[in-house]
Design an enzyme around this catalytic site. Structure first.
Site, PDB file in Angstrom:
ATOM      1  CG  HIS A 120      11.755  -7.270 -60.495  1.00 48.34           C
ATOM      2  ND1 HIS A 120      12.364  -8.475 -60.228  1.00 48.34           N
ATOM      3  CD2 HIS A 120      12.749  -6.421 -60.864  1.00 48.34           C
ATOM      4  CE1 HIS A 120      13.662  -8.364 -60.439  1.00 48.34           C
ATOM      5  NE2 HIS A 120      13.927  -7.128 -60.837  1.00 48.34           N
TER       6      HIS A 120
ATOM      7  CD  GLN B 214      15.068 -12.420 -62.679  1.00 54.02           C
ATOM      8  OE1 GLN B 214      15.346 -13.255 -63.541  1.00 54.02           O
ATOM      9  NE2 GLN B 214      13.906 -12.403 -62.067  1.00 54.02           N
TER      10      GLN B 214
HETATM   11  P1  AMP Z   1      17.013  -6.694 -61.028  1.00 55.40           P
HETATM   12  O1  AMP Z   1      18.476  -6.442 -61.227  1.00 55.40           O
HETATM   13  O2  AMP Z   1      16.204  -6.470 -62.277  1.00 55.40           O
HETATM   14  O3  AMP Z   1      16.754  -8.042 -60.377  1.00 55.40           O
HETATM   15  O4  AMP Z   1      16.524  -5.566 -60.045  1.00 55.40           O
HETATM   16  C1  AMP Z   1      16.322  -5.762 -58.678  1.00 55.40           C
HETATM   17  C2  AMP Z   1      15.929  -4.427 -58.103  1.00 55.40           C
HETATM   18  O5  AMP Z   1      15.397  -4.640 -56.806  1.00 55.40           O
HETATM   19  C3  AMP Z   1      17.094  -3.444 -57.953  1.00 55.40           C
HETATM   20  O6  AMP Z   1      16.807  -2.260 -58.692  1.00 55.40           O
HETATM   21  C4  AMP Z   1      17.157  -3.197 -56.455  1.00 55.40           C
HETATM   22  O7  AMP Z   1      17.484  -1.861 -56.139  1.00 55.40           O
HETATM   23  C5  AMP Z   1      15.749  -3.539 -56.013  1.00 55.40           C
HETATM   24  N1  AMP Z   1      15.624  -3.968 -54.634  1.00 55.40           N
HETATM   25  C6  AMP Z   1      16.331  -4.929 -54.002  1.00 55.40           C
HETATM   26  N2  AMP Z   1      15.919  -5.045 -52.727  1.00 55.40           N
HETATM   27  C7  AMP Z   1      14.935  -4.139 -52.551  1.00 55.40           C
HETATM   28  C8  AMP Z   1      14.121  -3.752 -51.435  1.00 55.40           C
HETATM   29  N3  AMP Z   1      14.235  -4.339 -50.239  1.00 55.40           N
HETATM   30  N4  AMP Z   1      13.213  -2.772 -51.618  1.00 55.40           N
HETATM   31  C9  AMP Z   1      13.089  -2.165 -52.821  1.00 55.40           C
HETATM   32  N5  AMP Z   1      13.814  -2.484 -53.905  1.00 55.40           N
HETATM   33  C10 AMP Z   1      14.738  -3.444 -53.768  1.00 55.40           C
END
Ligand code: AMP
Ligand code: ZN
Length: 138
Positions: free
Chosen positions: A101, A95
């Site tokens: 999410h 995460q």
């Molecule tokens: P996690 O590693 O499960 O915390 O995933 C976080 C996700 O958020 C990743 O897949 C990123 O590509 C996505 N993410 C981060 N910043 C943004 C943003 N500004 N808009 C859309 N997705 C994002």
């Protein structure tokens, strides 16, 4: 409830742009900026909760209420064969954004999106012992 240091709270507040897919009182869904497959979408509660188990039952119910519909739309739009729902909780689990999410990841045969599933077998009696420890905590 929102957290001023949180990128997803900033998206909910409209201070950071996103490609919005769906929104209701509880939930926002938008395109992941770093997709691992076409259509990769994130579903988040509008309120800030760090991890799944910290969410209120109302928020979990709100996500349950719409996630199936969002999944169906994503999968149909990119004509995927299948999908994964992924919710990383905690840095050790991958995460990066500490606002809970759900990833909706469209999948197709042979796409190689995830590597090997590292399954193994428990030692004799180990599953029963761990299962008992978990039941005590419920
Ligand atoms: P996690 O590693 O499960 O915390 O995933 C976080 C996700 O958020 C990743 O897949 C990123 O590509 C996505 N993410 C981060 N910043 C943004 C943003 N500004 N808009 C859309 N997705 C994002
Ligand atoms: Zn947040």
């Amino acid at each position: 409830m929102s957290n001023s240091d949180c990128i997803f709270c900033s998206i909910v507040a409209g201070n950071i742009p996103c490609i919005r897919i769906f929104e209701d009182e509880v939930v926002l869904a938008f395109m992941d900026i770093g997709p691992i497959s076409d259509g990769h979408t994130l579903v988040i509660p509008k309120a800030h909760f760090g991890r799944l188990h910290e969410c209120s039952t109302e928020v979990l119910a709100g996500i349950s209420n719409c996630i199936g519909r969002i999944v169906q739309a994503v999968v149909e739009a990119v004509d995927a064969e299948a999908y994964n729902i992924l919710c990383n909780n905690g840095a050790a689990a991958g995460q990066l954004v500490e606002h809970v999410h759900f990833h909706i990841i469209p999948r197709n045969s042979g796409d190689g999106v995830f590597g090997r599933w590292p399954a193994y077998k428990y030692q004799e009696g180990q599953a029963e012992e761990i299962g008992a420890r978990i039941r005590e905590k419920i």
